[in-house]
Design a protein around this motif. Structure first.
Motif: not given
Length: 113
Positions: A20-31
């Motif tokens: 698994p890759q560690y993440i600590n930032i997310t961003l959600a958008n819609h197209i």
């Protein structure tokens, strides 16, 4: 007569090369009819030093992109329900040694501007 709904359980294989890759930032958008999720890593050492009250605002903080995922709305709804279930269960368990964050509503990045 409508057939009863069936539950299909999916199994994702666990193999040594699927780290698994560690993440600590997310961003959600819609197209259009899709939801696009960006996952990244923000290195805490890259955060700007305290900005003086009269100084200029930082132009941005570099985030290392990890993965971008696009999905249709139906899959996004399933993900949302699964996350609610997992996080609700985690809150109920109150595992020792795990930091528990207070429930916070999602933040829309455009509201911060």
């Amino acid at each position: 007569m409508a057939e009863p709904k069936r539950t299909i359980r999916f199994q994702f294989p666990v193999t040594p090369e699927r780290v698994p890759q560690y993440i600590n930032i997310t961003l959600a958008n819609h197209i259009n009819d899709d939801v696009v999720l960006d996952f990244g890593f923000l290195d805490p050492f890259c955060l700007p030093q305290s900005v003086s009250p009269n100084g200029p605002e930082p132009s941005g903080v570099p985030v290392q992109p990890v993965v971008r995922v696009a999905m249709n709305v139906r899959v996004a709804e399933q993900l949302y329900q699964q996350l609610q279930q997992v996080l609700g269960e985690r809150r109920r368990q109150r595992l020792p040694g795990v930091k528990h964050y207070p429930h916070q509503p999602p933040v829309n990045p455009t509201d911060l501007a």
